[in-house]
Scaffold this active site. Sequence first.
Site, PDB file in Angstrom:
ATOM      1  N   GLY A 277     -24.313  84.001  72.214  1.00  0.00           N
ATOM      2  CA  GLY A 277     -23.613  85.242  71.925  1.00  0.00           C
ATOM      3  C   GLY A 277     -23.558  85.593  70.447  1.00  0.00           C
ATOM      4  N   HIS A 278     -23.098  86.809  70.196  1.00  0.00           N
ATOM      5  CA  HIS A 278     -23.062  87.340  68.821  1.00  0.00           C
ATOM      6  C   HIS A 278     -22.147  86.519  67.910  1.00  0.00           C
ATOM      7  CE1 HIS A 278     -19.910  89.787  71.053  1.00  0.00           C
ATOM      8  NE2 HIS A 278     -19.195  89.142  70.167  1.00  0.00           N
TER       9      HIS A 278
END
Length: 268
Positions: free
Chosen positions: A175-176
């Site tokens: 994820g970011h």
Amino acid sequence: LTTPALAPKLANLGPVLQVKNPEQAFYALSHHLVKREQIFTDGDSDRAHIHQSARIGPNVTLGPNVSIGAHTQIEAGAVIAQGVEIGAHCRIGAQASVAFALITDHVHIQAGARIGEAGFGLIHGKNGPQNIPHFGRVIIHDNVWLGANSCIDRGVLGDTHIGMGSKIDNMCHIGHNTVLGQHVVMAAYGGISGSVNIGDRVQMGGRVGIVDHVRIGADAKIAAGTNVNTDIPAGEVWAGSPAQPIQEWRRSVVWLKRQSRKSRSHER
């Protein structure tokens, strides 16, 4: 952008805009300040910088200002978006896509991988959940191996980092704003949420899931199928769902088996 309650504490940092909900204000303003350009072009862009020793396969799409280093191979059907930099001796597999990324040397990205798409960050407003704009990059350091059909999201404001020498299996998601240290190993079907910090040499078995904003210490090991919802100290081995030190998990498994046997004996 901040709330009236926090504004006095931020007065020394520069101009402060006071709003009730900073996240929603940021979401609204960003669409007026920044617009994503059309990043793909048909065929090789005249503005791409490709080393003469690099090999570009058939039906590869290159955006403007792409940089590709010496002896790097871009395989058939890959898409390299505007401004991406790829170093020397890299391999980008067939049908992979790379955007908003800086990739250094000796990086191997297998077929179908997706690098630099926006992550799953949401703001809940009057019209339901809205996607948060992402302005960061993905930075992949030397000697990283990324498996087929894996995804690495770019950061919201900062960058997502994949540390030197890390090996990520097929069908994984990162994820970011997540930061992976050096020589991290992640087996297939693993999922890491946003803003996770993983130390050097961490090993994760298959189907490990990690919630957002946790920290995994260096040299920790996480057993296959573990659901991590809290920080894990350096050097420890954890397992189970929810995650716990592996000795505690083993004791709980033994206890459950004993209780199950007792229950069956009473039924008889």
